[in-house]
Design an enzyme around this catalytic site. Structure first.
Site, PDB file in Angstrom:
ATOM      1  N   LYS A 179      43.183  37.720  33.891  1.00 26.70           N
ATOM      2  CA  LYS A 179      41.782  37.953  34.463  1.00 26.70           C
ATOM      3  C   LYS A 179      41.614  39.377  34.992  1.00 26.70           C
ATOM      4  O   LYS A 179      42.269  39.293  36.077  1.00 26.70           O
ATOM      5  CB  LYS A 179      41.673  36.856  35.170  1.00 26.70           C
ATOM      6  CG  LYS A 179      40.039  36.500  35.480  1.00 26.70           C
ATOM      7  CD  LYS A 179      39.173  37.661  35.620  1.00 26.70           C
ATOM      8  CE  LYS A 179      38.939  37.830  37.194  1.00 26.70           C
ATOM      9  NZ  LYS A 179      38.247  39.007  37.585  1.00 26.70           N
ATOM     10  N   GLU A 254      50.566  40.438  45.697  1.00 27.16           N
ATOM     11  CA  GLU A 254      50.802  41.422  46.289  1.00 27.16           C
ATOM     12  C   GLU A 254      49.552  42.129  46.837  1.00 27.16           C
ATOM     13  O   GLU A 254      48.348  42.059  46.108  1.00 27.16           O
ATOM     14  CB  GLU A 254      50.850  42.513  44.869  1.00 27.16           C
ATOM     15  CG  GLU A 254      52.229  42.452  43.948  1.00 27.16           C
ATOM     16  CD  GLU A 254      53.648  42.713  45.011  1.00 27.16           C
ATOM     17  OE1 GLU A 254      53.264  43.566  45.950  1.00 27.16           O
ATOM     18  OE2 GLU A 254      54.639  42.414  44.471  1.00 27.16           O
ATOM     19  N   CYS A 288      47.221  50.898  47.406  1.00 30.54           N
ATOM     20  CA  CYS A 288      47.821  49.822  48.244  1.00 30.54           C
ATOM     21  C   CYS A 288      48.767  50.366  49.149  1.00 30.54           C
ATOM     22  O   CYS A 288      48.732  49.909  50.400  1.00 30.54           O
ATOM     23  CB  CYS A 288      48.188  48.705  47.426  1.00 30.54           C
ATOM     24  SG  CYS A 288      49.588  49.078  46.182  1.00 30.54           S
ATOM     25  N   GLU A 386      42.249  47.376  56.736  1.00 28.97           N
ATOM     26  CA  GLU A 386      42.412  48.148  55.320  1.00 28.97           C
ATOM     27  C   GLU A 386      40.982  48.911  54.951  1.00 28.97           C
ATOM     28  O   GLU A 386      40.009  47.999  54.583  1.00 28.97           O
ATOM     29  CB  GLU A 386      43.055  47.300  54.438  1.00 28.97           C
ATOM     30  CG  GLU A 386      43.238  48.162  52.991  1.00 28.97           C
ATOM     31  CD  GLU A 386      43.936  47.552  51.859  1.00 28.97           C
ATOM     32  OE1 GLU A 386      43.311  46.524  51.698  1.00 28.97           O
ATOM     33  OE2 GLU A 386      44.889  47.694  51.143  1.00 28.97           O
TER      34      GLU A 386
HETATM   35  P1  NAD Z   1      39.937  41.600  44.841  1.00 32.47           P
HETATM   36  O1  NAD Z   1      41.183  40.628  45.880  1.00 32.47           O
HETATM   37  O2  NAD Z   1      38.756  41.582  45.439  1.00 32.47           O
HETATM   38  O3  NAD Z   1      40.227  41.443  43.530  1.00 32.47           O
HETATM   39  C1  NAD Z   1      41.288  41.214  42.631  1.00 32.47           C
HETATM   40  C2  NAD Z   1      41.174  40.297  41.691  1.00 32.47           C
HETATM   41  O4  NAD Z   1      41.065  39.042  42.231  1.00 32.47           O
HETATM   42  C3  NAD Z   1      39.857  40.578  40.879  1.00 32.47           C
HETATM   43  O5  NAD Z   1      40.425  40.469  39.332  1.00 32.47           O
HETATM   44  C4  NAD Z   1      38.996  39.535  41.354  1.00 32.47           C
HETATM   45  O6  NAD Z   1      38.048  39.035  40.370  1.00 32.47           O
HETATM   46  C5  NAD Z   1      39.873  38.302  41.513  1.00 32.47           C
HETATM   47  N1  NAD Z   1      39.585  37.397  42.567  1.00 32.47           N
HETATM   48  C6  NAD Z   1      38.552  37.609  43.350  1.00 32.47           C
HETATM   49  N2  NAD Z   1      38.252  36.407  44.089  1.00 32.47           N
HETATM   50  C7  NAD Z   1      39.188  35.494  43.250  1.00 32.47           C
HETATM   51  C8  NAD Z   1      39.251  33.953  43.398  1.00 32.47           C
HETATM   52  N3  NAD Z   1      38.601  33.374  44.403  1.00 32.47           N
HETATM   53  N4  NAD Z   1      40.032  33.350  42.823  1.00 32.47           N
HETATM   54  C9  NAD Z   1      40.827  34.070  41.712  1.00 32.47           C
HETATM   55  N5  NAD Z   1      40.626  35.444  41.545  1.00 32.47           N
HETATM   56  C10 NAD Z   1      39.503  35.968  42.461  1.00 32.47           C
HETATM   57  O7  NAD Z   1      40.798  43.151  45.389  1.00 32.47           O
HETATM   58  P2  NAD Z   1      40.335  44.404  44.751  1.00 32.47           P
HETATM   59  O8  NAD Z   1      39.360  44.842  45.679  1.00 32.47           O
HETATM   60  O9  NAD Z   1      40.195  44.212  43.281  1.00 32.47           O
HETATM   61  O10 NAD Z   1      41.666  45.133  44.937  1.00 32.47           O
HETATM   62  C11 NAD Z   1      41.907  46.087  46.003  1.00 32.47           C
HETATM   63  C12 NAD Z   1      42.926  45.403  47.023  1.00 32.47           C
HETATM   64  O11 NAD Z   1      44.206  45.142  46.085  1.00 32.47           O
HETATM   65  C13 NAD Z   1      43.230  46.121  48.169  1.00 32.47           C
HETATM   66  O12 NAD Z   1      43.581  45.294  49.344  1.00 32.47           O
HETATM   67  C14 NAD Z   1      44.798  46.708  47.804  1.00 32.47           C
HETATM   68  O13 NAD Z   1      45.616  46.922  48.971  1.00 32.47           O
HETATM   69  C15 NAD Z   1      45.158  45.609  47.120  1.00 32.47           C
HETATM   70  N6  NAD Z   1      46.334  45.967  46.328  1.00 32.47           N
HETATM   71  C16 NAD Z   1      47.499  45.515  46.568  1.00 32.47           C
HETATM   72  C17 NAD Z   1      48.698  46.207  45.762  1.00 32.47           C
HETATM   73  C18 NAD Z   1      49.848  45.771  46.069  1.00 32.47           C
HETATM   74  O14 NAD Z   1      50.968  46.027  45.180  1.00 32.47           O
HETATM   75  N7  NAD Z   1      50.421  45.076  47.102  1.00 32.47           N
HETATM   76  C19 NAD Z   1      48.314  47.110  44.786  1.00 32.47           C
HETATM   77  C20 NAD Z   1      46.966  47.348  44.312  1.00 32.47           C
HETATM   78  C21 NAD Z   1      46.090  46.774  45.170  1.00 32.47           C
END
Ligand code: NAD
Length: 495
Positions: A179, A254, A288, A386
């Site tokens: 997804k 992550e 991240c 963040e």
């Molecule tokens: P997000 O959490 O908004 O979304 C990530 C994914 O989760 C998307 O595909 C979204 O549709 C899905 N999602 C959202 N709500 C959900 C739910 N209730 N159930 C299942 N899936 C759901 O994150 P984002 O805004 O897309 O990404 C940015 C974030 O990702 C930042 O916080 C960043 O630090 C983090 N990040 C972490 C790493 C790492 O390796 N630690 C790497 C890259 C990004």
């Protein structure tokens, strides 16, 4: 005018299909805020179909039981095809996410390398151990795939991050439902078409586009799905863990970061400066592991601030398609507003806000100029939360003890960077910082063999190397074989 592309479908059981509901949503270009295309809006019935296809492929298809060398031929073929498509991937990724093309080219190459790497690692390392127990037992372990795994990915480095999960999941023999983030759907479908060209058996790899609350949650709650590997925000991760609990799923998290970069008085100044700038302004600051908090020794503060200001003025803010561009637009208007509101908050909290400029010609994009929050204090909200944009807080310190304490005084614990030429101090501080990864006198160079991930609010579990294989995508099974006689208690033989 933005580029108008063919609409994006779901990929289920080897075919590109519309959502069961027939609904779509708009994919918006961050540079123009115009519609790039429409995306099939998957939800629970599509997740059911994709999981059923993946389950059938796992249980009755050849994937799980295929000879390892055969399976790895498919994995290597995927890598070859990604390389062939690398320029298209880089272009679409840049269009979809606003990331500068010079950076998405590297990400596309990394996507291929992720598959090659896991092909090598699985062949070399996916073996169990044997334990001889005197002359009574031979015990051994085997590592078996889990079955259907759900992968949920974010928009900030879409292709690189999804290949990072898909490669080990498939190489270890699982079948996959992916997804991708709703804000950056394009590159997931390139991977689907690559996988179709590589002729993987039907159902082994599926993509369901859609929103987190519907498609994402349906995948997390699905009883047949054995595990969820998630990259995204900490709040989303918490929700996923709760939703996964009812079906006792394995989860890998992550999550977000607020990583410190510490520059001691004896550091190599120019290199530390380069690393600090690159670490926050590459990937448009949507990274991240970004060093969003820089701790500078008091003796260097003035020199460092002057140099930072000069660099920030010279950063090339531009069209993501332009090879020279260093900073592009943020992913969408919502994120732009979030980042902008943190910059306003920084002023209210007492920071001196210093910014580069965005050429007026780019006013239709979601541009935030490169931004420094000077004279910041670690306890401010802008240093604790963040922001996920091109915004770096600069905090002064005097002693090692003090800086270790304040660097750790935050909820997150993903990455950390230490700049010093004192070898003892380098090790001491690296070991004292509460984060999953530390780079000493180095920018964020990734070694795929090393565990990647965070502690505290930055995550649970690690990706990369054999950690992904042994700790996540396989189940260790212990097999005990009696090779001689051993004592078996005789119950029920009377008194
Ligand atoms: P997000 O959490 O908004 O979304 C990530 C994914 O989760 C998307 O595909 C979204 O549709 C899905 N999602 C959202 N709500 C959900 C739910 N209730 N159930 C299942 N899936 C759901 O994150 P984002 O805004 O897309 O990404 C940015 C974030 O990702 C930042 O916080 C960043 O630090 C983090 N990040 C972490 C790493 C790492 O390796 N630690 C790497 C890259 C990004």
């Amino acid at each position: 005018m933005g580029e108008r592309l063919e609409d994006v479908k779901l990929y289920i059981n080897g075919e590109f299909v519309d959502a069961a509901s027939g609904e779509t949503f708009e994919n918006i270009n961050p540079f123009t805020n115009e519609v790039t295309n429409l995306v099939a809006k998957g939800s629970s019935p599509d997740i059911d179909k994709a999981v059923a296809a993946a389950s059938e492929a796992f249980q009755h298809g050849p994937w799980g039981s295929m000879k390892l060398s055969e399976r790895m031929k498919y994995i290597d073929r995927i890598a070859d095809l990604i390389e062939e498509e690398a320029e298209t991937i880089a272009h679409l990724e840049s269009l979809d996410s606003g990331l500068p093309i010079s950076q998405t080219r590297k990400m596309a190459a990394r996507g291929a390398e992720n598959f090659r790497f896991y092909s090598r690692v699985v062949q070399a390392r996916m073996h169990g151990d044997a334990y001889q127990v005197d002359d009574e037992f031979m015990n051994y372990t085997v590592y078996q795939p889990l079955g259907v795994v759900g992968l949920i990915t974010p928009w900030n480095a879409p292709f690189m991050l999804l290949t990072w999960k898909v490669a080990p999941a498939l190489a270890t023999g699982n079948t996959v439902v992916l997804k991708p983030a709703e804000l950056s759907p394009l590159s997931a479908n390139i991977l689907a078409s690559v996988i179709q060209k590589a002729k993987l058996p039907k159902g082994v790899f599926n993509v369901v586009h859609g929103f987190g609350e519907t498609a994402g949650e349906a995948l997390v709650k699905h009883a047949t799905v054995k595990a969820i590997s998630f990259t995204g925000e900490t709040t989303t991760g918490k929700r996923i863990i709760k939703n996964a609990a009812d079906s006792l799923k394995k989860t890998s998290m992550e999550l977000g970061g607020k990583s410190p970069l510490i520059i001691f008085e004896d550091a190599d100044f120019e290199k530390a400066l380069d690393a600090a700038i690159w670490g926050i302004f590459s990937f448009n600051g949507e990274r991240c592991t970004a060093n969003s908090r820089v701790f500078i020794h008091k003796s260097l503060k003035e020199k460092f601030t002057t140099a930072l200001k000069e660099r920030v003025q010279n950063i090339i803010v531009g069209d993501p398609k332009d090879n020279r561009t260093e900073l592009g637009p943020l992913i969408d208007k919502g994120h732009f507003q979030k980042v902008t509101s943190y910059i306003e908050l920084a002023k209210e909290e007492g920071c001196e806000v210093y910014q580069g400029t965005v050429p007026p010609v780019f006013k239709s994009g979601n541009y935030v100029p490169p931004t420094l929050l000077l004279n910041a204090k670690n306890e401010m909200r802008v240093c604790q939360e963040e922001i996920f944009g091109p915004v770096m807080a600069v905090i002064e310190f005097e002693t090692e003890e003090e800086v270790v304490h304040i660097a750790n005084d935050v909820d997150y614990g993903l990455a950390g960077y230490v700049w010093t030429n004192d070898i003892k101090r380098a090790h001491r501080v690296a070991q004292a910082i509460d984060s999953g990864m530390i780079w000493v006198n180095s920018q964020n160079v990734r070694d795929l063999r090393i565990p990647f991930g965070g502690m505290k609010a930055s995550g649970i579990g690690r990706e990369g190397g054999h950690f992904a294989i042994f700790e996540f995508y396989t189940e260790p099974k212990a097999i005990h074989i009696a090779i001689g006689d051993h004592h078996i208690p005789k119950f029920g033989k009377g008194k």
